[in-house]
Design a protein around this motif. Structure first.
Motif, short mmCIF file in Angstrom:
data_model
loop_
_atom_site.label_atom_id
_atom_site.label_comp_id
_atom_site.label_asym_id
_atom_site.label_seq_id
_atom_site.Cartn_x
_atom_site.Cartn_y
_atom_site.Cartn_z
N LEU A 29 0.70 -1.04 -0.06
CA LEU A 29 0.02 -0.01 0.10
C LEU A 29 0.75 1.32 -0.16
CD1 LEU A 29 -3.03 -0.67 2.40
CD2 LEU A 29 -3.12 -0.15 0.03
N GLN A 30 2.05 0.94 0.85
CA GLN A 30 2.74 2.40 1.01
C GLN A 30 3.61 2.80 -0.49
OE1 GLN A 30 5.60 2.92 4.34
NE2 GLN A 30 4.32 1.15 5.38
N LEU A 31 4.15 1.33 -0.98
CA LEU A 31 4.51 1.65 -2.35
C LEU A 31 3.38 2.07 -3.53
CD1 LEU A 31 7.12 0.81 -4.07
CD2 LEU A 31 6.02 -1.17 -4.60
N VAL A 32 2.41 1.82 -3.33
CA VAL A 32 1.19 2.29 -4.34
C VAL A 32 1.29 3.72 -3.88
CG1 VAL A 32 -1.10 2.48 -5.06
CG2 VAL A 32 0.08 0.33 -4.82
N ALA A 33 0.89 4.30 -2.72
CA ALA A 33 0.92 5.62 -2.51
C ALA A 33 2.08 6.41 -2.97
CB ALA A 33 0.90 5.70 -1.04
N GLU A 34 3.44 6.04 -2.59
CA GLU A 34 4.65 6.79 -3.06
C GLU A 34 4.53 7.00 -4.65
OE1 GLU A 34 6.60 8.30 -1.44
OE2 GLU A 34 5.71 7.80 0.37
N LEU A 35 4.28 5.87 -5.54
CA LEU A 35 4.34 5.99 -6.96
C LEU A 35 3.10 6.70 -7.37
CD1 LEU A 35 5.00 2.01 -7.67
CD2 LEU A 35 6.41 3.97 -7.98
N ASN A 36 2.16 6.93 -6.72
CA ASN A 36 1.06 7.61 -7.07
C ASN A 36 1.57 9.13 -7.02
OD1 ASN A 36 -0.88 5.92 -7.48
ND2 ASN A 36 -2.16 6.20 -5.50
N ASN A 37 2.21 9.46 -6.00
CA ASN A 37 2.90 10.82 -5.88
C ASN A 37 3.87 11.14 -6.98
OD1 ASN A 37 1.38 11.10 -3.44
ND2 ASN A 37 2.87 10.42 -2.05
N ARG A 76 -17.29 -5.90 6.09
CA ARG A 76 -18.00 -6.48 4.85
C ARG A 76 -18.01 -5.21 3.86
NH1 ARG A 76 -21.33 -10.92 3.74
NH2 ARG A 76 -22.28 -10.65 1.86
N ARG A 77 -18.49 -4.21 4.09
CA ARG A 77 -18.48 -3.04 3.40
C ARG A 77 -17.20 -2.44 2.79
NH1 ARG A 77 -17.27 2.25 3.72
NH2 ARG A 77 -16.52 1.99 6.04
N LEU A 78 -16.13 -2.53 3.74
CA LEU A 78 -14.75 -2.13 3.01
C LEU A 78 -14.31 -3.31 2.15
CD1 LEU A 78 -12.85 -1.04 6.09
CD2 LEU A 78 -13.83 0.58 4.08
N PRO A 104 -6.27 9.32 0.26
CA PRO A 104 -5.86 9.31 1.81
C PRO A 104 -7.01 8.45 2.43
CG PRO A 104 -5.75 11.69 0.80
CD PRO A 104 -6.44 10.85 -0.15
N ASP A 105 -8.22 8.60 2.15
CA ASP A 105 -9.08 7.66 2.99
C ASP A 105 -9.12 6.40 2.55
OD1 ASP A 105 -10.01 10.36 4.18
OD2 ASP A 105 -11.67 10.54 2.93
N ASP A 106 -9.01 6.23 1.37
CA ASP A 106 -8.64 4.99 0.86
C ASP A 106 -7.62 4.07 1.55
OD1 ASP A 106 -11.05 4.81 -0.94
OD2 ASP A 106 -9.82 6.11 -2.33
N PHE A 107 -6.58 4.75 1.48
CA PHE A 107 -5.23 4.13 2.20
C PHE A 107 -5.56 3.84 3.68
CE2 PHE A 107 -3.12 6.14 -1.61
CZ PHE A 107 -2.41 4.65 -2.25
N ASN A 108 -6.04 4.84 4.25
CA ASN A 108 -6.37 4.43 5.76
C ASN A 108 -7.46 3.38 6.02
OD1 ASN A 108 -6.16 5.67 8.53
ND2 ASN A 108 -8.35 5.84 8.23
N ASP A 109 -8.62 3.21 5.40
CA ASP A 109 -9.45 2.13 5.23
C ASP A 109 -8.69 0.83 5.17
OD1 ASP A 109 -11.34 3.97 5.89
OD2 ASP A 109 -12.32 4.10 4.03
N LEU A 110 -7.90 0.73 4.17
CA LEU A 110 -7.27 -0.63 3.57
C LEU A 110 -6.40 -1.08 4.76
CD1 LEU A 110 -6.79 0.13 -0.12
CD2 LEU A 110 -8.14 -1.67 0.75
#
Length: 683
Positions: free
Chosen positions: A316-324, A374-376, A391-397
């Motif tokens: 997840l962190q890697l995806v976030a850094e690559l997004n940036n 279940r919702r997530l 940011p909310d998606d990364f936090n939820d995941l």
């Protein structure tokens, strides 16, 4: 184990004086009158051994040996065995479960549940009870949610192996065969991808039960959960067991301690090379701990992050850094041949996000651990949810999904550990973290270990890349895409590294064992404290070995009361409480003896004490080897009981003992020297 030894035997310790029969008294079995008649018929000495608690042995047994009831000749308890390092202690977890403890009352149910209650066929006469007491639960009434909650607690809080991704070997003590079968059914509903092999019923009704026990006893083989009714309460010895689940009421103290004993065995390298089993969990859902007045403070069990969870979060962190980087337009170009195929960071982001999506999509919505989220899970099981994560998606995941079980599993623990190492290295590059050099060195160590096994075709096929990783050129301007290419090529090869060299992968994962507070049963608490204190004291004394009183003790010089005062002060500085220090004095028969056992005897002092036995030119090779072993033992242990002379490794030189190597007068003198060394440790 506790021994009941006839007093008459104390005066005839040498072999060959008279004769004796060894009678093994199985735990909690009474010695009936007919057995007494057999014993009395033969003119022989009796030695009785039992694993039964000393206050539980049948009075007839004590009477057989002319002993006062409850007072054996000798006893060796769990507390001492833990302190001496022969067993591991339990961590007791008392889990309040309402129905299991209070039963089910109609008035406490919701309206929908009351409708279900009314619709049930309770008995032949058609009457409906107002309540079901706790004793009926799991006897003839089986409640789905009760079992699901117990399994959920075990699967999330139990001690794990395989990097934290798999529950360690576990024995569940069920109430009856139907209860065990019901537990197995509920487990299979929640974990269908194990195809009924992970948790198996092992009772006297089970066909080929011994075959199942053999499989359970194998470290990596399924089942990993044994659902037992009486069959595994005693007799089974599986060192890998790290969780015991009391899902039935036990009111026999003897049986309780026998069941607890299934988890006490030592197990080396259980979690990784060098990471041994330190304790086992005892999860009690039926107030057995309270009944036996052992009610320790409550703990919540283990909650250390599993390897799979850490991998999910790292990706997840890697995806976030690559997004940036993609948003900032700073994506790096493809890696250079011959170190990798064209592969840029945009493609890497797509691949990593796709992998995480596969994991979420494979989560079973009916699993009791997944169900609350279940919702997530439904949201992120859709591929489009991964195309633009905020940011909310990364936090939820990270908080709600990362630690959920998935049926998209990979059992190659070494590959997953290598994945995590590469992911951390990639993040160190993207976040400019200071730990890059250490991570790089670990990857180079793994590559170096692979390079040494070029006889394996799969490794030889990647030798160009492996040798490049070992060198420095590849690392100049290394990119995350280059690392990803290396990861894909090498992750399946890591398991081929010789076992002794795998520690390079495991060294940073010491947190797998957790650092929770120890909750000790009274019978083992003191032993655990003493064992820990010994380790702390040994390190402290080594750091202060120049102290004059310590030097006098190591050099076998007589101690004064002042020396003992100084030595006791040093133990206090090492963290010893007055109670623990007092216990060390009592168990070791003196403070000086205890400290000597920690610091050893000065090697030159030991050699001088025994020089008379090998002086001159007449000493034989066996005599020199024997004395060298004695000196070595004293240097390491500080003291030596004369009886040790008749045990291995000394008897490895001559199995008839020291009399076969030295003249009898010399052996007598040797015993005198050993006794004198011991006496010098006492003021």
């Amino acid at each position: 184990m506790m021994g009941l030894i006839d007093d008459a035997f104390d005066g005839q310790r040498r072999f060959g004086v008279g004769h004796f029969d060894l009678i093994i008294d199985e735990a909690h079995r009474s010695v009936y009158q007919k057995y007494r008649a057999i014993f009395e018929y033969f003119d022989a000495l009796l030695v009785g051994l039992t694993a039964t608690s000393k206050d539980e042995i049948d009075h007839n047994t004590y009477g057989l040996f002319d002993l006062e009831s409850g007072v054996p000749t000798d006893a060796y308890g769990l507390d001492e065995a833990v302190s001496d390092g022969y067993l591991v202690p339990p961590k007791a977890v008392s889990v309040p479960l309402k129905f299991q403890r209070e039963g089910i009352k109609y008035d406490d149910l919701s309206e929908a549940e009351q409708e279900q209650w009314d619709a049930l066929e309770w008995n032949e006469d058609g009457t409906t009870p107002d309540a079901v007491d706790a004793a009926a639960l799991n006897k003839w009434l089986f409640n789905t949610d009760t079992v699901d909650k117990v399994l959920a607690h075990l699967m999330t809080k139990g001690q794990k192996v395989a990097g934290g991704d798999r529950l360690g070997k576990t024995i569940v003590f069920a109430k009856n065969n139907d209860h065990a079968e019901f537990i197995a059914d509920r487990f299979n509903v929640n974990y269908p991808h194990y195809k009924g092999h992970f948790a198996r019923v092992v009772t006297y009704k089970t066909e080929y039960a011994q075959s199942l026990i053999d499989d359970f006893s194998a470290k990596e083989k399924m089942p990993h959960i044994a659902l037992s009714v009486d069959m595994l309460d005693t007799g089974i010895d599986v060192p890998e067991v790290v969780n015991l689940v009391f899902f039935k009421v036990v009111r026999s103290k003897t049986k309780f301690w026998q069941m607890l004993g299934r988890g006490t065995r030592l197990c080396r390298d259980l979690f990784a090379p060098g990471e041994d089993k330190q304790f086992f969990y005892l999860f009690d859902y039926c107030q057995n701990l309270e009944f036996f007045s052992q009610n320790p403070d409550h703990v919540d069990g283990a909650a250390g992050e599993a390897l799979g969870t850490r991998l999910f979060k790292a990706r997840l962190q890697l995806v976030a850094e690559l997004n940036n980087r993609i948003a900032a337009g700073t994506v790096l170009a493809e890696p250079r041949p011959p170190f990798g195929e064209p592969y840029d960071e945009t493609q890497l982001r797509t691949d990593v996000a796709g992998f995480l999506h596969q994991q979420v999509a494979a989560m079973n919505m009916d699993n009791f651990v997944v169900r609350p989220q279940r919702r997530l899970v439904e949201k992120y099981a859709k591929p489009q949810a991964w195309q633009a994560l905020g940011p909310d998606d990364f936090n939820d995941l990270a908080k709600g999904v990362a630690d959920l079980p998935t049926e998209f599993v990979d059992d190659d623990e070494e590959a997953k550990r290598f994945d995590l190492l590469v992911l951390r290295t990639q993040l160190a590059i993207l976040q400019a973290l200071p730990g890059f050099a250490g991570l790089k060195e670990k990857i180079q160590n793994i590559a170096s270990a692979l390079e040494e096994q070029d006889a394996i075709p799969a490794i030889k096929a990647q030798m160009v890349l492996i040798q490049s990783l070992v060198g420095e050129e590849w690392w100049e301007g290394v990119t995350v895409a280059m690392l990803e290419t290396a990861r894909k090529r090498l992750m399946a090869l890591v398991k081929l590294i010789e076992k002794g060299k795998r520690t390079v992968v495991y060294t940073e994962f010491v947190d797998e064992l957790g650092d929770g507070a120890d909750i000790d049963l009274p019978q083992v608490g003191t032993g655990m404290n003493l064992a820990k204190f010994k380790d702390k004291a040994r390190l402290f004394l080594k750091a202060h070995e120049s102290h004059v009183s310590l030097q006098r003790l190591r050099r076998n010089q007589p101690l004064t009361p002042t020396d003992l005062t100084e030595l006791e002060r040093m133990l206090e500085q090492a963290g010893g409480s007055p109670e623990v220090i007092e216990q060390t004095k009592e168990q070791s028969q003196g403070l000086g003896i205890f400290i000597r056992s920690l610091v050893g005897l000065d090697s030159e002092t030991a050699r001088q004490a025994f020089s008379q036995f090998v002086s001159g030119t007449t000493a034989t090779a066996s005599q020199i080897e024997f004395i060298d072993l004695v000196v070595q033992y004293l240097t390491e242990n500080g003291l030596m009981e004369p009886a040790r002379l008749y045990e291995s490794p000394f008897t490895d030189i001559n199995d008839k003992g020291p009399e076969a190597i030295f003249l009898p007068a010399k052996v007598t003198e040797m015993v005198r020297v050993l006794d004198e060394i011991r006496e010098r440790a006492v003021a």
